[in-house]
Design an enzyme around this catalytic site. Structure first.
Site, PDB file in Angstrom:
ATOM      1  N   CYS A 319      14.005  -6.613   8.913  1.00  0.00           N
ATOM      2  CA  CYS A 319      13.911  -5.303   9.560  1.00  0.00           C
ATOM      3  C   CYS A 319      14.175  -4.165   8.586  1.00  0.00           C
ATOM      4  O   CYS A 319      13.747  -3.049   8.794  1.00  0.00           O
ATOM      5  CB  CYS A 319      14.921  -5.202  10.696  1.00  0.00           C
ATOM      6  SG  CYS A 319      15.280  -6.763  11.465  1.00  0.00           S
TER       7      CYS A 319
HETATM    8  N1  PLP Z   1      21.247  -8.603  15.421  1.00  0.00           N
HETATM    9  C1  PLP Z   1      21.125  -9.547  14.480  1.00  0.00           C
HETATM   10  C2  PLP Z   1      22.363 -10.261  14.006  1.00  0.00           C
HETATM   11  C3  PLP Z   1      19.858  -9.863  13.963  1.00  0.00           C
HETATM   12  O1  PLP Z   1      19.744 -10.807  13.017  1.00  0.00           O
HETATM   13  C4  PLP Z   1      18.724  -9.179  14.450  1.00  0.00           C
HETATM   14  C5  PLP Z   1      17.387  -9.469  13.917  1.00  0.00           C
HETATM   15  O2  PLP Z   1      17.163 -10.229  13.035  1.00  0.00           O
HETATM   16  C6  PLP Z   1      18.905  -8.209  15.441  1.00  0.00           C
HETATM   17  C7  PLP Z   1      20.183  -7.944  15.895  1.00  0.00           C
HETATM   18  C8  PLP Z   1      17.737  -7.440  15.991  1.00  0.00           C
HETATM   19  O3  PLP Z   1      16.826  -8.276  16.589  1.00  0.00           O
HETATM   20  P1  PLP Z   1      15.420  -7.718  17.151  1.00  0.00           P
HETATM   21  O4  PLP Z   1      14.733  -7.075  15.978  1.00  0.00           O
HETATM   22  O5  PLP Z   1      14.758  -8.943  17.623  1.00  0.00           O
HETATM   23  O6  PLP Z   1      15.698  -6.751  18.212  1.00  0.00           O
END
Ligand code: PLP
Length: 380
Positions: A319
């Protein structure tokens, strides 16, 4: 061809797709009071029960969301805005996912005070420092169960004790399905989980909210999800999440053992490459995570060279990889910029086999050698 980037995205299990298929065509809206609406509602509630069981919660404590990011927003912004009359101080760890960090920053711009709990060189939250950060007006602490980038698992029970009766939110996105996630044992008041990380569809997740904990919705609409998340529910995805939770419940223990063996062999082989170091805790780490750093070279060039051999891995959080900034997680564990830049995360999952480890250990050493020969930092 080994895919070892399960931390960025997982394939959806065939058994999950099978369970979802009827609901792609199904017209029912769970809010409709007629029989077709009721069918959709029943399917959704059955899924809610399965997701709740996986984390030892009650169905009434599960709110479906669009994924972990939204769950984190609901937990942090929803809780802080609802409870601001009790205090305006929150604490998050320095190695939280960017969705948690950005919620904390948003609150900071809107009249809250935020402290970042430091971690040691393995990425473990320093309990005494966390304890010292807690104040009279601290209303919320948000700490992840495990870090997706370096694999380190936090001692959530000890964190629970350290912060006494302050409300605790735990982001369990990376740990669900890999280690035990039990809201009672952890002492979590809110807990974030996501479907794709357990081989369910993308675009659906959940927030566990313990009975009695009050939050404001962050998505306003027609009062769905007990008024906590507006918008017509994605029934097919929720059904898939439920099926994925059911499969995970049956299989996670044996799967974790299998992955751990592969992970250990992979780490052992990787560390035979000279000037290569393990990121994160040596033992208290996710069973599927091998995060290492190679001195003198860039993680991005390693990832692209591996891809040419049919191996997919990542440099850290998918991300945030667009920013080209060194990962805040690796900086927080005390790495220098150049050390952080040489990191690669191999994350294993349901479809990896022992041969995949052999293949990586065969293909990687010559890649590292070639890249080092081209690196101005490599003076040997
Ligand atoms: N929290 C953690 C620990 C993550 O690893 C991720 C994504 O890899 C997220 C939150 C956010 O996930 P998403 O992009 O599926 O909303």
């Amino acid at each position: 061809m080994p895919y070892m980037d399960y931390v960025s995205g997982c394939p959806v299990d065939e058994r999950v797709i099978e369970a979802m298929l009827p609901y792609f065509k199904h017209p029912g809206n769970p809010s409709s009071i007629h029989s077709v609406g009721l069918e959709a509602r029943n399917a959704m509630e059955e899924a809610r029960g399965k997701v709740a069981s996986l984390i030892n919660a009650d169905s009434s404590e599960i709110v479906f969301t669009s994924g972990a990011t939204e769950s984190n927003n609901l937990a942090i912004i929803g809780y802080a805005t609802r409870n601001k009359s009790k205090g305006k101080h929150i604490i998050v760890s320095a190695i939280e996912h960017i969705s948690v960090i950005n919620c904390a920053k948003f609150l900071q711009k809107n009249g809250f005070e935020v402290d970042y709990a430091p971690v040691d060189s393995y990425g473990k939250v320093k309990l005494d420092e966390l304890e010292n950060l807690v104040r009279e007006d601290t209303i919320l602490v948000s700490i992840q169960h495990a870090n997706p980038e370096i694999g380190t698992i936090q001692d959530i029970e000890k964190i629970r004790d350290a912060i006494k009766d302050v409300t605790l939110h735990v982001d369990a996105t990376a740990s669900l399905g890999k280690i035990e996630v039990n809201v009672e044992k952890l002492g979590a008041d809110m807990l974030t989980i996501s479907s794709n990380d357990i081989y369910g569809p993308r675009g659906v997740g959940a927030l566990y909210i313990r009975k009695g904990v009050r939050v404001n919705p962050v998505i306003l609409g027609g009062g769905q999800e007990r008024g906590l998340r507006g918008g017509t529910e994605n029934v097919a995805a929720i059904v898939g999440f439920g099926r994925a939770a059911e499969i995970t419940m049956e299989e996670w223990k044996s799967e974790a053992e299998r992955l751990k063996k592969m992970r250990d062999r992979l780490i052992e082989g990787l560390l035979k490459i000279e000037d290569t170091f393990l990121n994160g805790h040596p033992t208290e780490r996710l069973p599927n995570n091998a995060s290492v750093r190679f001195s003198y070279i860039e993680g991005e060039s390693i990832i692209l060279s591996l891809d040419m051999e049919g191996i997919q891995a990542s440099t850290g959080s998918a991300c945030t990889s667009k920013t080209l900034q060194p990962s805040h997680v690796l900086m927080a564990i005390g790495l220098k910029h150049e050390e952080a830049h040489g990191s690669v995360v191999f994350s294993l999952g349901r479809w990896n086999k022992e041969e995949d480890v052999d293949y990586v250990l065969e293909k990687l050493p010559p890649i590292i050698e070639r890249l080092r020969m081209m690196s101005p930092l490599y003076l040997k």
